[in-house]
Design a protein around this motif. Structure first.
Motif, short mmCIF file in Angstrom:
data_model
loop_
_atom_site.label_atom_id
_atom_site.label_comp_id
_atom_site.label_asym_id
_atom_site.label_seq_id
_atom_site.Cartn_x
_atom_site.Cartn_y
_atom_site.Cartn_z
N PHE A 38 0.83 -1.22 0.00
CA PHE A 38 0.00 0.00 0.00
C PHE A 38 0.86 1.26 0.00
O PHE A 38 0.55 2.23 -0.69
CB PHE A 38 -0.91 0.04 1.23
CG PHE A 38 -2.11 -0.85 1.15
CD1 PHE A 38 -2.84 -0.97 -0.01
CD2 PHE A 38 -2.53 -1.55 2.28
CE1 PHE A 38 -3.97 -1.79 -0.08
CE2 PHE A 38 -3.65 -2.36 2.23
CZ PHE A 38 -4.37 -2.48 1.06
N ARG A 69 -2.08 -9.30 3.18
CA ARG A 69 -2.31 -10.38 4.16
C ARG A 69 -3.10 -9.92 5.38
O ARG A 69 -3.37 -10.72 6.27
CB ARG A 69 -0.96 -10.87 4.69
CG ARG A 69 0.02 -11.25 3.62
CD ARG A 69 1.33 -11.67 4.27
NE ARG A 69 2.34 -11.93 3.27
CZ ARG A 69 3.42 -12.66 3.48
NH1 ARG A 69 3.61 -13.19 4.68
NH2 ARG A 69 4.30 -12.84 2.53
N ILE A 75 -9.08 1.35 9.83
CA ILE A 75 -9.23 1.86 11.20
C ILE A 75 -8.84 3.33 11.22
O ILE A 75 -7.88 3.74 10.57
CB ILE A 75 -8.27 1.08 12.15
CG1 ILE A 75 -8.48 -0.43 11.98
CG2 ILE A 75 -8.48 1.50 13.60
CD1 ILE A 75 -7.37 -1.26 12.61
N ALA A 234 9.30 2.59 0.53
CA ALA A 234 7.87 2.55 0.87
C ALA A 234 7.55 1.29 1.66
O ALA A 234 7.26 0.25 1.09
CB ALA A 234 7.04 2.63 -0.42
N TYR A 363 3.57 1.52 10.86
CA TYR A 363 2.15 1.88 11.04
C TYR A 363 1.51 1.14 12.22
O TYR A 363 0.35 1.39 12.56
CB TYR A 363 1.37 1.57 9.76
CG TYR A 363 1.98 2.20 8.53
CD1 TYR A 363 1.79 3.53 8.24
CD2 TYR A 363 2.77 1.44 7.66
CE1 TYR A 363 2.35 4.12 7.11
CE2 TYR A 363 3.33 2.01 6.53
CZ TYR A 363 3.13 3.34 6.26
OH TYR A 363 3.69 3.91 5.15
N HIS A 366 -2.07 -0.22 11.85
CA HIS A 366 -3.12 0.68 11.35
C HIS A 366 -2.84 1.09 9.90
O HIS A 366 -3.21 2.16 9.45
CB HIS A 366 -3.21 1.94 12.22
CG HIS A 366 -3.82 1.70 13.56
ND1 HIS A 366 -4.73 2.57 14.12
CD2 HIS A 366 -3.70 0.69 14.45
CE1 HIS A 366 -5.12 2.11 15.30
NE2 HIS A 366 -4.49 0.98 15.52
C1 LIG Z 1 -1.55 -10.30 9.78
C2 LIG Z 1 -1.64 -8.79 9.69
C3 LIG Z 1 -2.85 -8.17 10.00
C4 LIG Z 1 -2.97 -6.80 9.90
N1 LIG Z 1 -4.20 -6.23 10.06
C5 LIG Z 1 -4.38 -4.91 9.79
C6 LIG Z 1 -5.68 -4.36 9.79
O1 LIG Z 1 -6.69 -5.06 9.94
N2 LIG Z 1 -5.80 -3.01 9.58
C7 LIG Z 1 -4.71 -2.23 9.35
O2 LIG Z 1 -4.88 -1.01 9.17
N3 LIG Z 1 -3.45 -2.74 9.30
C8 LIG Z 1 -3.26 -4.07 9.49
N4 LIG Z 1 -2.02 -4.60 9.39
C9 LIG Z 1 -0.88 -3.73 9.04
C10 LIG Z 1 -0.87 -3.35 7.55
O3 LIG Z 1 -1.08 -4.50 6.78
C11 LIG Z 1 0.47 -2.71 7.21
O4 LIG Z 1 0.71 -1.61 8.06
C12 LIG Z 1 0.53 -2.21 5.77
O5 LIG Z 1 0.09 -3.18 4.87
C13 LIG Z 1 1.96 -1.77 5.45
O6 LIG Z 1 2.04 -1.56 4.05
P1 LIG Z 1 3.45 -1.31 3.39
O7 LIG Z 1 3.23 -1.08 1.95
O8 LIG Z 1 4.16 -0.27 4.16
O9 LIG Z 1 4.24 -2.67 3.64
P2 LIG Z 1 4.13 -4.05 2.86
O10 LIG Z 1 2.76 -4.33 2.43
O11 LIG Z 1 4.80 -5.08 3.69
O12 LIG Z 1 4.96 -3.78 1.55
C14 LIG Z 1 6.36 -3.69 1.52
C15 LIG Z 1 6.78 -4.34 0.22
O13 LIG Z 1 8.18 -4.12 0.04
C16 LIG Z 1 8.74 -5.23 -0.57
N5 LIG Z 1 10.19 -5.22 -0.32
C17 LIG Z 1 10.87 -5.51 0.81
N6 LIG Z 1 12.18 -5.37 0.62
C18 LIG Z 1 12.35 -4.96 -0.67
C19 LIG Z 1 13.47 -4.66 -1.47
N7 LIG Z 1 14.72 -4.78 -1.01
N8 LIG Z 1 13.26 -4.29 -2.76
C20 LIG Z 1 12.01 -4.17 -3.27
N9 LIG Z 1 10.91 -4.47 -2.55
C21 LIG Z 1 11.07 -4.85 -1.27
C22 LIG Z 1 8.01 -6.41 0.07
O14 LIG Z 1 8.06 -7.56 -0.76
C23 LIG Z 1 6.60 -5.85 0.22
O15 LIG Z 1 5.75 -6.22 -0.84
C24 LIG Z 1 -1.84 -5.99 9.52
C25 LIG Z 1 -0.63 -6.60 9.24
C26 LIG Z 1 -0.53 -7.99 9.31
C27 LIG Z 1 0.77 -8.64 8.97
#
Ligand SMILES: Cc1cc2nc3c(=O)[nH]c(=O)nc-3n(C[C@H](O)[C@H](O)[C@H](O)COP(=O)(O)OP(=O)(O)OC[C@H]3O[C@@H](n4cnc5c(N)ncnc54)[C@H](O)[C@@H]3O)c2cc1C
Length: 424
Positions: A38, A69, A75, A234, A363, A366
């Motif tokens: 995201f 996942r 929220i 990100a 985060y 959240h």
């Molecule tokens: C089981 C679970 C339940 C949750 N429930 C909730 C909920 O109900 N409500 C809520 O608000 N939040 C919830 N969260 C938290 C929320 O999912 C996260 O805060 C949010 O998805 C973070 O998004 P992101 O893009 O920052 O990270 P991510 O979605 O983890 O994305 C990071 C991406 O970076 C990639 N990456 C890593 N290293 C590298 C690299 N070297 N080069 C290129 N790419 C790379 C990874 O493959 C990944 O796809 C939950 C989390 C989990 C695990």
């Protein structure tokens, strides 16, 4: 080669399986975004909408990490609201009003504009795990109403719980009708499709192995290189991408979910008469909701060692049945987990690691809402409006320069302490 999505209810019900190529050779762009969750996709879309040429580099598949996942609960706000206010005063209070629902608005606008099918439903509820937790809920609703921002909040007294949940475990609740739930992987994939349609170049199976800022920002993968005016880290990344202020900042902690078989309609209506997303008021939270096809998705933490549990179903089933004894004996079709990115201040870490290298992470569970807000903050900053980024950069974060392994052990101990407190 990109790893496939882990086996989960979400991966089994994706409505778009677009595969993006791996990066080969050199590409130039205005902005290179590292990470296709995201945080990354949302930032890329916000930038492309303003005319920037954007490249996204994702190590595996779009939405492969926490974004594809999670519990799908949209929220309001962050868990570190008090700290944000304490550190930034009035400016923090104004920022909080944005953090609470700006991500919701962005998500809803995108779902409508791009026709993203991701089962969005309104209504989120925090249930009181102890009767003493109701006092804080009442105070919160009063404060929000006094601030002119609470018309959609509603306290449910203990006697009214039958109306909102088929469980005898809780002592009241607060409902937020502006928040809700959705299928997070389909949202992320839909946003990626929308970004690609307006020119964002997305590369999967392209882990970044090195990056740098300064006069010539770049990101390098095994078979390619992106040069760009700005880089955005990100989300919480693997070690290759943890530079300077990001070291010792975020501690990934496991959270796990089971999905039941589809429930007969009367059972689904009994356990969740208003189809609300639910989280309990413990520090170590249980969270659950119905999916669009009437499964219960029940999530929580499984252990305090910070190792993945051997059997997620066996660990979460008793907790689920304690909440809903009517589900004893129900089949669990899926079980999976992921890492929640915890920062000790509980305020997301958004800022610059170097000139022209931005980051956003931490985060604390959240992220569905707040990643979308953070994407806009970073896109604004790249476009020259620094006001909100400046505020986030003023937050004093706690960093533990003791390595991730030791840090995670400490965090696990801290969580165990809070779990014991929750239980007493
Ligand atoms: C089981 C679970 C339940 C949750 N429930 C909730 C909920 O109900 N409500 C809520 O608000 N939040 C919830 N969260 C938290 C929320 O999912 C996260 O805060 C949010 O998805 C973070 O998004 P992101 O893009 O920052 O990270 P991510 O979605 O983890 O994305 C990071 C991406 O970076 C990639 N990456 C890593 N290293 C590298 C690299 N070297 N080069 C290129 N790419 C790379 C990874 O493959 C990944 O796809 C939950 C989390 C989990 C695990």
């Amino acid at each position: 080669m990109a790893a496939p999505h882990i086996s989960s209810y979400y991966a089994a019900t994706i409505n778009d399986d677009t595969q993006y190529p791996a990066l080969e050779g050199t590409v130039s762009a205005d902005v290179c975004v590292v990470g296709g969750g995201f945080s990354g996709i949302s930032t890329a879309l916000s930038l492309a909408e303003r005319g920037y040429r954007v490249v996204v580099l994702e190590a595996q598949r779009v939405g492969w990490g926490a974004s594809g996942r999670n519990g799908g609960q949209v929220i309001a706000g962050i868990s570190g609201e008090h700290r944000l206010e304490a550190q930034l005063g009035d400016a923090g209070r104004r920022l909080l009003r944005d953090i609470r629902y700006r991500g919701h608005d962005i998500i809803e606008e995108r779902i409508a504009r791009h026709g993203i099918q991701c089962d969005l439903k309104h209504g989120w509820m925090e249930v009181a795990a102890r009767s003493r937790h109701m006092a804080a809920m009442r105070a919160y609703v009063e404060a929000r109403r006094a601030d002119g921002d609470g018309a959609h909040l509603e306290i449910v007294e203990p006697g009214g719980m039958d109306r909102v949940i088929g469980s005898r475990l809780y002592h009241g609740a607060v409902i937020d009708r502006r928040s809700g739930h959705l299928h997070p992987l389909n949202l992320c994939l839909g946003e990626a499709r929308a970004a690609a349609a307006i020119g964002v170049q997305i590369f999967e199976g392209s882990p970044v192995t090195a990056l740098g800022g300064g006069a010539k920002p770049f990101a390098k993968t095994a078979r390619g290189r992106v040069t760009a005016a700005s880089i955005v880290i990100a989300g919480a990344m693997d070690r290759a991408v943890q530079m300077g202020p990001l070291r010792g900042l975020v501690f990934p902690t496991g959270s796990y979910i089971v999905a039941t078989e589809p429930l007969p309609e009367p059972v689904a209506r009994e356990i969740s008469p208003q189809d609300l997303a639910v989280a309990d008021s413990n520090v170590v939270v249980d969270y659950f909701r119905l999916s669009a096809d009437r499964r219960l998705l029940f999530g929580g933490r499984c252990n305090y060692s910070n190792r993945d549990p051997r059997d997620i179903r066996a660990t979460l089933r008793p907790r689920m049945v304690k909440v809903f004894p009517q589900l004893k004996g129900i089949g669990l079709d899926y079980a999976w987990g992921g890492k929640i990115d915890i920062v000790l201040t509980r305020v997301p870490a958004i800022g610059r690691a170097e000139t022209n290298v931005y980051y956003m992470q931490g985060y604390c569970g959240h992220g569905v809402n707040v990643t979308h807000f953070a994407g806009e903050v970073v896109a604004d900053a790249i476009a020259g409006t620094m006001e909100k980024l400046d505020l986030f950069e003023r937050i004093r974060h706690v960093r533990l320069p003791i390595g991730q392994f030791l840090g995670n052990q400490l965090l696990a101990l801290g969580m165990l302490y809070y779990r014991l407190k929750d239980l007493l």
